[in-house]
Scaffold this motif. Structure first.
Motif, PDB file in Angstrom:
ATOM      1  N   GLY A 106       0.781  -1.227   0.000  1.00 11.11           N
ATOM      2  CA  GLY A 106       0.000   0.000   0.000  1.00 11.11           C
ATOM      3  C   GLY A 106       0.810   1.272   0.000  1.00 11.11           C
ATOM      4  O   GLY A 106       0.252   2.368  -0.036  1.00 11.11           O
ATOM      5  N   PHE A 107       2.136   1.144   0.029  1.00 10.92           N
ATOM      6  CA  PHE A 107       3.033   2.302  -0.084  1.00 10.92           C
ATOM      7  C   PHE A 107       3.623   2.330  -1.493  1.00 10.92           C
ATOM      8  O   PHE A 107       3.520   1.355  -2.241  1.00 10.92           O
ATOM      9  N   TYR A 108       4.271   3.450  -1.842  1.00 10.99           N
ATOM     10  CA  TYR A 108       4.758   3.624  -3.208  1.00 10.99           C
ATOM     11  C   TYR A 108       6.201   4.104  -3.225  1.00 10.99           C
ATOM     12  O   TYR A 108       6.685   4.726  -2.274  1.00 10.99           O
ATOM     13  N   TYR A 109       6.855   3.815  -4.331  1.00  6.47           N
ATOM     14  CA  TYR A 109       8.242   4.251  -4.486  1.00  6.47           C
ATOM     15  C   TYR A 109       8.302   5.761  -4.692  1.00  6.47           C
ATOM     16  O   TYR A 109       7.441   6.356  -5.337  1.00  6.47           O
ATOM     17  N   HIS A 110       9.352   6.331  -4.142  1.00 16.18           N
ATOM     18  CA  HIS A 110       9.555   7.780  -4.137  1.00 16.18           C
ATOM     19  C   HIS A 110       9.485   8.366  -5.552  1.00 16.18           C
ATOM     20  O   HIS A 110       8.796   9.359  -5.784  1.00 16.18           O
ATOM     21  N   PHE A 111      10.187   7.751  -6.487  1.00 16.38           N
ATOM     22  CA  PHE A 111      10.248   8.238  -7.869  1.00 16.38           C
ATOM     23  C   PHE A 111       9.746   7.163  -8.823  1.00 16.38           C
ATOM     24  O   PHE A 111      10.137   5.994  -8.709  1.00 16.38           O
ATOM     25  N   SER A 126       8.857   4.877  -0.065  1.00 16.08           N
ATOM     26  CA  SER A 126       8.942   5.982   0.897  1.00 16.08           C
ATOM     27  C   SER A 126       7.669   6.121   1.718  1.00 16.08           C
ATOM     28  O   SER A 126       6.584   6.346   1.166  1.00 16.08           O
ATOM     29  N   THR A 127       7.807   6.016   3.036  1.00 21.63           N
ATOM     30  CA  THR A 127       6.629   6.166   3.884  1.00 21.63           C
ATOM     31  C   THR A 127       6.141   7.617   3.928  1.00 21.63           C
ATOM     32  O   THR A 127       4.936   7.864   3.931  1.00 21.63           O
ATOM     33  N   ILE A 128       7.044   8.589   3.935  1.00 25.78           N
ATOM     34  CA  ILE A 128       6.595   9.977   4.015  1.00 25.78           C
ATOM     35  C   ILE A 128       6.035  10.470   2.683  1.00 25.78           C
ATOM     36  O   ILE A 128       5.014  11.168   2.643  1.00 25.78           O
ATOM     37  N   ASP A 129       6.655  10.088   1.589  1.00 30.68           N
ATOM     38  CA  ASP A 129       6.121  10.525   0.290  1.00 30.68           C
ATOM     39  C   ASP A 129       4.801   9.832  -0.006  1.00 30.68           C
ATOM     40  O   ASP A 129       3.903  10.431  -0.602  1.00 30.68           O
ATOM     41  N   SER A 130       4.665   8.577   0.428  1.00 31.16           N
ATOM     42  CA  SER A 130       3.370   7.902   0.312  1.00 31.16           C
ATOM     43  C   SER A 130       2.321   8.613   1.163  1.00 31.16           C
ATOM     44  O   SER A 130       1.145   8.688   0.780  1.00 31.16           O
ATOM     45  N   THR A 131       2.724   9.140   2.312  1.00 29.81           N
ATOM     46  CA  THR A 131       1.810   9.904   3.165  1.00 29.81           C
ATOM     47  C   THR A 131       1.245  11.100   2.421  1.00 29.81           C
ATOM     48  O   THR A 131       0.026  11.350   2.449  1.00 29.81           O
ATOM     49  N   PHE A 132       2.099  11.843   1.729  1.00 29.69           N
ATOM     50  CA  PHE A 132       1.611  13.003   0.978  1.00 29.69           C
ATOM     51  C   PHE A 132       0.689  12.580  -0.161  1.00 29.69           C
ATOM     52  O   PHE A 132      -0.294  13.262  -0.455  1.00 29.69           O
ATOM     53  N   ALA A 178       9.594   3.328  10.030  1.00 31.74           N
ATOM     54  CA  ALA A 178      10.806   3.392   9.218  1.00 31.74           C
ATOM     55  C   ALA A 178      10.631   4.374   8.073  1.00 31.74           C
ATOM     56  O   ALA A 178       9.521   4.606   7.582  1.00 31.74           O
ATOM     57  N   HIS A 179      11.751   4.971   7.635  1.00 31.40           N
ATOM     58  CA  HIS A 179      11.708   5.894   6.504  1.00 31.40           C
ATOM     59  C   HIS A 179      11.276   5.202   5.220  1.00 31.40           C
ATOM     60  O   HIS A 179      10.608   5.814   4.374  1.00 31.40           O
ATOM     61  N   GLY A 180      11.682   3.952   5.039  1.00 28.28           N
ATOM     62  CA  GLY A 180      11.351   3.297   3.788  1.00 28.28           C
ATOM     63  C   GLY A 180      11.883   1.884   3.711  1.00 28.28           C
ATOM     64  O   GLY A 180      12.413   1.328   4.691  1.00 28.28           O
ATOM     65  N   TRP A 181      11.770   1.310   2.532  1.00 32.70           N
ATOM     66  CA  TRP A 181      12.102  -0.094   2.288  1.00 32.70           C
ATOM     67  C   TRP A 181      12.518  -0.244   0.832  1.00 32.70           C
ATOM     68  O   TRP A 181      12.019   0.492  -0.042  1.00 32.70           O
ATOM     69  N   THR A 182      13.442  -1.154   0.568  1.00 36.42           N
ATOM     70  CA  THR A 182      13.787  -1.498  -0.809  1.00 36.42           C
ATOM     71  C   THR A 182      13.763  -3.013  -0.961  1.00 36.42           C
ATOM     72  O   THR A 182      14.048  -3.750   0.003  1.00 36.42           O
ATOM     73  N   PRO A 183      13.418  -3.512  -2.135  1.00 38.69           N
ATOM     74  CA  PRO A 183      13.417  -4.967  -2.339  1.00 38.69           C
ATOM     75  C   PRO A 183      14.813  -5.558  -2.269  1.00 38.69           C
ATOM     76  O   PRO A 183      14.963  -6.757  -2.005  1.00 38.69           O
ATOM     77  N   GLU A 184      15.834  -4.744  -2.499  1.00 36.50           N
ATOM     78  CA  GLU A 184      17.210  -5.254  -2.483  1.00 36.50           C
ATOM     79  C   GLU A 184      17.756  -5.412  -1.062  1.00 36.50           C
ATOM     80  O   GLU A 184      18.504  -6.359  -0.772  1.00 36.50           O
ATOM     81  N   HIS A 185      17.377  -4.499  -0.147  1.00 39.13           N
ATOM     82  CA  HIS A 185      18.014  -4.482   1.171  1.00 39.13           C
ATOM     83  C   HIS A 185      17.042  -4.434   2.340  1.00 39.13           C
ATOM     84  O   HIS A 185      17.465  -4.367   3.490  1.00 39.13           O
ATOM     85  N   GLY A 186      15.749  -4.485   2.086  1.00 39.69           N
ATOM     86  CA  GLY A 186      14.777  -4.432   3.164  1.00 39.69           C
ATOM     87  C   GLY A 186      14.593  -3.027   3.708  1.00 39.69           C
ATOM     88  O   GLY A 186      14.771  -2.038   2.988  1.00 39.69           O
ATOM     89  N   PHE A 187      14.245  -2.920   4.985  1.00 40.70           N
ATOM     90  CA  PHE A 187      13.953  -1.617   5.575  1.00 40.70           C
ATOM     91  C   PHE A 187      15.214  -0.776   5.714  1.00 40.70           C
ATOM     92  O   PHE A 187      16.302  -1.283   6.020  1.00 40.70           O
ATOM     93  N   LEU A 188      15.050   0.537   5.498  1.00 41.10           N
ATOM     94  CA  LEU A 188      16.140   1.470   5.744  1.00 41.10           C
ATOM     95  C   LEU A 188      16.408   1.538   7.245  1.00 41.10           C
ATOM     96  O   LEU A 188      15.524   1.314   8.064  1.00 41.10           O
ATOM     97  N   LYS A 189      17.620   1.895   7.618  1.00 39.56           N
ATOM     98  CA  LYS A 189      17.977   1.942   9.040  1.00 39.56           C
ATOM     99  C   LYS A 189      17.413   3.167   9.745  1.00 39.56           C
ATOM    100  O   LYS A 189      17.361   3.213  10.974  1.00 39.56           O
ATOM    101  N   TYR A 190      16.976   4.163   8.985  1.00 37.93           N
ATOM    102  CA  TYR A 190      16.493   5.408   9.585  1.00 37.93           C
ATOM    103  C   TYR A 190      15.013   5.299   9.931  1.00 37.93           C
ATOM    104  O   TYR A 190      14.233   4.675   9.218  1.00 37.93           O
ATOM    105  N   ARG A 191      14.636   5.949  11.024  1.00 41.72           N
ATOM    106  CA  ARG A 191      13.243   5.975  11.465  1.00 41.72           C
ATOM    107  C   ARG A 191      12.779   7.416  11.644  1.00 41.72           C
ATOM    108  O   ARG A 191      13.586   8.333  11.800  1.00 41.72           O
ATOM    109  N   TRP A 192      11.458   7.611  11.671  1.00 40.09           N
ATOM    110  CA  TRP A 192      10.906   8.935  11.897  1.00 40.09           C
ATOM    111  C   TRP A 192      10.960   9.219  13.386  1.00 40.09           C
ATOM    112  O   TRP A 192      10.075   8.851  14.152  1.00 40.09           O
ATOM    113  N   GLN A 193      12.047   9.887  13.778  1.00 41.33           N
ATOM    114  CA  GLN A 193      12.312  10.255  15.155  1.00 41.33           C
ATOM    115  C   GLN A 193      12.792  11.704  15.178  1.00 41.33           C
ATOM    116  O   GLN A 193      13.515  12.133  14.294  1.00 41.33           O
ATOM    117  N   GLY A 194      12.419  12.443  16.232  1.00 38.65           N
ATOM    118  CA  GLY A 194      12.701  13.871  16.261  1.00 38.65           C
ATOM    119  C   GLY A 194      11.607  14.601  15.511  1.00 38.65           C
ATOM    120  O   GLY A 194      10.989  14.058  14.587  1.00 38.65           O
TER     121      GLY A 194
END
Length: 453
Positions: A106-111, A126-132, A178-194
């Motif tokens: 249900g989420f979409y790629y940034h570009f 991208s979780t944030i770009d999918s949010t918009f 999490a900020h996002g996910w890729t099929p090659e490497h799974g979830f990104l290490k960054y999270r929505w914090q701060g």
């Protein structure tokens, strides 16, 4: 010749400013008409040749089309047709773990490729770009309320797209998202914090009827906030100006408060007002001695710049950056300003934003000969390319992510259109209530549905 009275001059200045805003809004809106693929509704991320679409820009376009109708920039039928093409594309586009899909869970790629709509550049889901994107769909569903087949389908698809997003999956087993996910490497290490633009993300995630975030995710996010004092203003810190704007494009945060803001006797709207004044005060202080900074020349945010490069100017070695998240008061700051970010602060502090917009238009001439209002950024310290008309660096590009907030925040200041649409969305109300928001317009409306955990 008889001199005009101060009252007459004030009226004339107000009228001229309103004319400037109307023209700026109309010219900026044209980006979403011309930099688009009408067949699938995708919006170009950036006006550079062979550039892909951005799902965030596409979501902003969905929110801008109602403004276009209300302001006479396009007909309701044309707006509905473009909106329906967009929503149909995202509903029917490939969803799966394949590396060339359009989205997953249900989420979409940034570009996305402008023609095929498939993932490009091996970018992240991208979780944030999918949010918009999803916020734009919900706004469209609220606006197109007529009893016609096309508008009924808009409402159905908008809800279906929102319901499909699996917010719990996007937590990747953690408390925050999490900020996002890729099929090659799974979830990104960054999270929505701060404190960041994820305020809208958590509201949408908490309001989901099918795959909601747990209520514990929101205090886990707010626990990472930084409350600071800058230039005499107590506020929730975020350096880049866009952070104080993007969630507010969609949601009217005036007076409503969560637990964090109740503890500070403030609200997120007031916080953005203070952040806007901090921007102006920093520019007046100008601790790094850049050209142009001043009372009416400010706006430091995430943007492209003239670098990366190092130049010696007036005996000072200056380091210039490319695209970075510029911010105040701690930097990075290389003298690059973004006029769109000034316009997007209009509802928060009109008394300082209106003169700054006027400066950008009439003194700095940053709108002259531009197709879509302001260019993305400028730097009066950097000399730019040889022979350019300004004598300093100006971005040659427009970005969809910059254009949308200009259109929408001018409208929110003038009529509150998008704020009203989103206030009537039961998912927004539910998400705010589950995050602990109370007061203001939330008190005046019926409670939204409680999602099933």
């Amino acid at each position: 010749m008889r001199a005009h009275s101060p009252e007459t001059n004030s009226v004339a200045n107000t009228s001229a400013m309103q004319d400037d805003l109307a023209i700026l809004q109309r010219e900026t809106f044209d980006y979403f008409i011309h930099e688009a693929n009408p067949a699938n509704g995708l919006i170009l991320d950036k006006t550079e040749a062979d550039w892909p679409a951005s799902i965030a820009a596409t979501g902003l376009a969905l929110a801008c089309y109602p403004v276009g109708v209300e302001r006479g920039f396009m007909t309701r039928s044309a707006a509905a047709e473009r909106t329906l093409a967009t929503l149909r594309f995202f509903w029917n586009s490939p969803q799966g773990p394949e590396p060339d899909a359009t989205g997953y869970r249900g989420f979409y790629y940034h570009f996305l490729d402008m023609q095929t709509g498939r993932r490009t550049w091996q970018c992240e889901l991208s979780t944030i770009d999918s949010t918009f994107l999803l916020a734009g769909a919900l706004a469209a569903g609220q606006y197109f309320d007529a009893d016609t087949a096309p508008e009924a389908e808009i409402r159905t698809l908008a809800e279906a797209l929102y319901h499909r997003a699996d917010w719990r999956w996007a937590q990747d087993g953690g408390e925050t998202v999490a900020h996002g996910w890729t099929p090659e490497h799974g979830f990104l290490k960054y999270r929505w914090q701060g404190y960041d633009e994820a305020l809208l993300l958590y509201v949408l995630g908490l309001g989901s009827p099918n795959h909601p975030l747990p209520e514990t995710s929101y205090p886990a996010w707010t626990a990472t906030f930084r409350w600071e004092n800058c230039y005499g203003y107590e506020y929730l810190y975020a350096g880049s100006l866009f952070i104080h704007q993007l969630s507010h494009v969609w949601i009217d945060f005036r007076v409503i408060q969560d637990a964090f803001m109740r503890s500070k006797r403030s609200d997120y709207f007031e916080n953005s007002r203070r952040a806007t004044f901090v921007q102006q005060r920093y520019a007046v202080d100008n601790p790094r001695g850049f050209e142009g900074y001043g009372e009416h020349c400010w706006g430091i945010t995430a943007s492209e710049g003239p670098g990366p490069s190092t130049l010696k100017l007036n005996g000072i070695e200056r380091q210039f950056e490319g695209y970075v998240a510029r911010g105040v008061p701690y930097g990075p700051d290389d003298g690059t300003l973004a006029p769109w970010s000034v316009a997007a602060s209009l509802p928060f502090a009109p008394e300082i934003v209106r003169p700054a917009i006027s400066f950008c238009i009439h003194q700095a001439k940053l709108k002259a000969a531009n197709a879509y209002g302001f260019k993305a950024a400028f730097n009066p310290t950097h000399p730019g390319t040889s022979g350019n008309a300004f004598g300093w660096w100006v971005s040659p590009w427009h970005f969809g992510l910059n254009e949308g907030p200009v259109v929408l925040m001018i409208e929110n200041e003038c009529s509150g259109l998008l704020w009203r649409l989103m206030r009537s969305c039961r998912y927004i109300r539910s998400g705010l209530q589950r995050a602990g928001f109370e007061g203001g317009w939330l008190r005046e409306l019926e409670p939204g549905p409680t999602p099933t955990a």
